[in-house]
Motif scaffolding. Structure first.
Motif, short mmCIF file in Angstrom:
data_model
loop_
_atom_site.label_atom_id
_atom_site.label_comp_id
_atom_site.label_asym_id
_atom_site.label_seq_id
_atom_site.Cartn_x
_atom_site.Cartn_y
_atom_site.Cartn_z
N GLY A 33 0.79 -1.22 0.00
CA GLY A 33 0.00 0.00 0.00
C GLY A 33 0.82 1.27 0.00
O GLY A 33 0.37 2.30 -0.51
N VAL A 37 -0.82 3.70 -2.73
CA VAL A 37 -1.51 4.93 -2.34
C VAL A 37 -0.96 6.16 -3.08
O VAL A 37 -1.74 6.91 -3.69
CB VAL A 37 -1.45 5.15 -0.80
CG1 VAL A 37 -1.98 6.54 -0.43
CG2 VAL A 37 -2.26 4.09 -0.09
N VAL A 61 -6.57 5.48 -0.48
CA VAL A 61 -6.33 4.66 0.70
C VAL A 61 -7.24 3.44 0.71
O VAL A 61 -6.80 2.30 0.95
CB VAL A 61 -6.56 5.50 1.98
CG1 VAL A 61 -6.62 4.61 3.21
CG2 VAL A 61 -5.45 6.53 2.13
N SER A 64 -6.36 0.98 -2.07
CA SER A 64 -5.10 0.32 -1.70
C SER A 64 -5.35 -0.81 -0.70
O SER A 64 -4.79 -1.91 -0.83
CB SER A 64 -4.13 1.34 -1.11
OG SER A 64 -3.02 0.70 -0.54
N LEU A 65 -6.19 -0.55 0.31
CA LEU A 65 -6.49 -1.59 1.29
C LEU A 65 -7.11 -2.81 0.63
O LEU A 65 -6.83 -3.95 1.02
CB LEU A 65 -7.44 -1.04 2.36
CG LEU A 65 -6.81 -0.17 3.45
CD1 LEU A 65 -7.89 0.47 4.31
CD2 LEU A 65 -5.86 -0.99 4.33
N THR A 67 -6.45 -3.94 -2.32
CA THR A 67 -5.39 -4.72 -2.99
C THR A 67 -4.54 -5.49 -1.98
O THR A 67 -3.93 -6.50 -2.33
CB THR A 67 -4.45 -3.80 -3.81
OG1 THR A 67 -3.64 -3.00 -2.94
CG2 THR A 67 -5.24 -2.89 -4.74
N ILE A 68 -4.52 -5.02 -0.74
CA ILE A 68 -3.67 -5.67 0.27
C ILE A 68 -4.21 -7.04 0.67
O ILE A 68 -3.44 -7.92 1.08
CB ILE A 68 -3.52 -4.74 1.50
CG1 ILE A 68 -2.64 -3.53 1.13
CG2 ILE A 68 -2.89 -5.47 2.69
CD1 ILE A 68 -2.58 -2.46 2.20
N GLY A 165 -3.95 3.37 4.51
CA GLY A 165 -4.10 2.42 3.41
C GLY A 165 -2.91 1.53 3.19
O GLY A 165 -2.63 1.10 2.07
N ILE A 166 -2.18 1.19 4.25
CA ILE A 166 -0.97 0.39 4.13
C ILE A 166 -1.12 -0.90 4.92
O ILE A 166 -1.94 -1.01 5.83
CB ILE A 166 0.27 1.15 4.63
CG1 ILE A 166 0.08 1.60 6.08
CG2 ILE A 166 0.54 2.35 3.73
CD1 ILE A 166 1.28 2.31 6.69
N ALA A 198 -6.34 -5.10 6.44
CA ALA A 198 -7.05 -4.80 5.19
C ALA A 198 -8.53 -5.15 5.26
O ALA A 198 -9.37 -4.37 4.81
CB ALA A 198 -6.38 -5.55 4.04
#
Length: 276
Positions: A33, A37, A61, A64-65, A67-68, A165-166, A198
């Motif tokens: 992320g 992001v 954000v 991105s979450l 995709t995690i 979002g990481i 996530a």
């Protein structure tokens, strides 16, 4: 509306970002992320993704979450095969990380985009300074075992990771190394923490983003599903490559790799916050 011309430009970008994010996720346990992001936010700035700037950071954000989730699954499976996931540590921290992610997903929508990017950059630079220190500062010889101590450490990791979002690695890897945890096991365990961040984070952004104007077609709340899917295909396939690279590096080089990558992302996000 995204037309065929937009997708002809965006798809190679999404796949390229996914390759980089996937390799970094496996290498550093970060979920990817911290790469996704800034790129998604930049695409809104240049107009390739027609998202209103008032919600652009929240879109970046949240997407991105999403995709995690597949990235963390792929990365964690590969780390587990290498024996680098500490399941005892995972079980101890996971409930508090989940709780923090639920809180963070709700809090993020209450802040302006510049606040989120500022938090992201400042926290990341503090981590970089410690990880590049030849004799990194440590807080303890081992992670604390008390319930309150675990809650005090793990819950903020979930809160800030969901807000930014990481995956969990950006904060949990340096936190674990501050507690004298071996870096390879910290990276592997963080890959699984990413999934715990996530899933509740995505649910939070999907719920609070209902009926928000200025988002892309194909969105559930703040999450744009076509964008997330395109990136996730590459991250899922490439995360195991990063895991193999991680296990070929000695701990010192792995720490340096993590710090350099984090510094680049922090500078980008701080520039968005304070120069814009």
């Amino acid at each position: 509306m995204l037309d065929a011309v937009n997708w002809a430009i965006l798809l190679p970008i999404f796949l390229s970002v996914g390759v980089v994010a996937g390799i970094l996720a496996g290498l550093l346990g970060v979920g990817g992320g911290i790469v996704v992001v800034p790129v998604l936010y930049w695409l809104t700035e240049v107009g390739l993704l027609e998202v209103d700037q008032s919600v652009a950071m929240h879109f970046a954000v949240a997407t991105s979450l999403a995709t995690i989730i597949p990235t963390s699954i792929s990365s964690a499976r590969a780390h587990h095969r290498k024996g680098s996931i500490d399941l005892i540590m995972f079980r101890a921290w996971a409930p508090f990380i989940v709780m923090g992610a639920l809180i963070g997903g709700g809090l993020a929508t209450q802040f302006d985009a510049t606040v989120l990017t500022g938090i992201f950059g400042v926290v990341a630079m503090l981590v970089v300074l410690n990880m590049l220190n030849p004799r990194p500062f440590t807080l303890a010889d081992a992670p604390p075992s008390g319930l309150l101590s675990k809650a005090a450490i793990a819950t903020p990791i979930g809160v800030f990771s969901a807000m930014m979002g990481i995956g969990g690695g950006t904060l949990s890897v340096p936190t674990l190394t501050l507690l004298s945890f071996p870096v390879h096991r910290a990276v592997g365990t963080a890959a699984l923490f990413g999934l715990m961040i996530a899933v509740p984070g995505v649910l939070g952004y999907a719920l609070v983003g209902q009926d928000i104007a200025g988002l892309l077609p194909g969105s559930i709340g703040y999450i744009n599903l076509p964008s997330a899917l395109a990136i996730s295909i590459a991250t899922f396939l490439c995360a195991p490559i990063g895991v193999r690279i991680a296990h070929s590096l000695n701990p010192k080089r792995l720490r340096v790799a993590f710090a350099v990558f984090l510094a680049i992302s922090a500078i980008k996000m701080l520039s968005e916050s304070f120069i814009a």
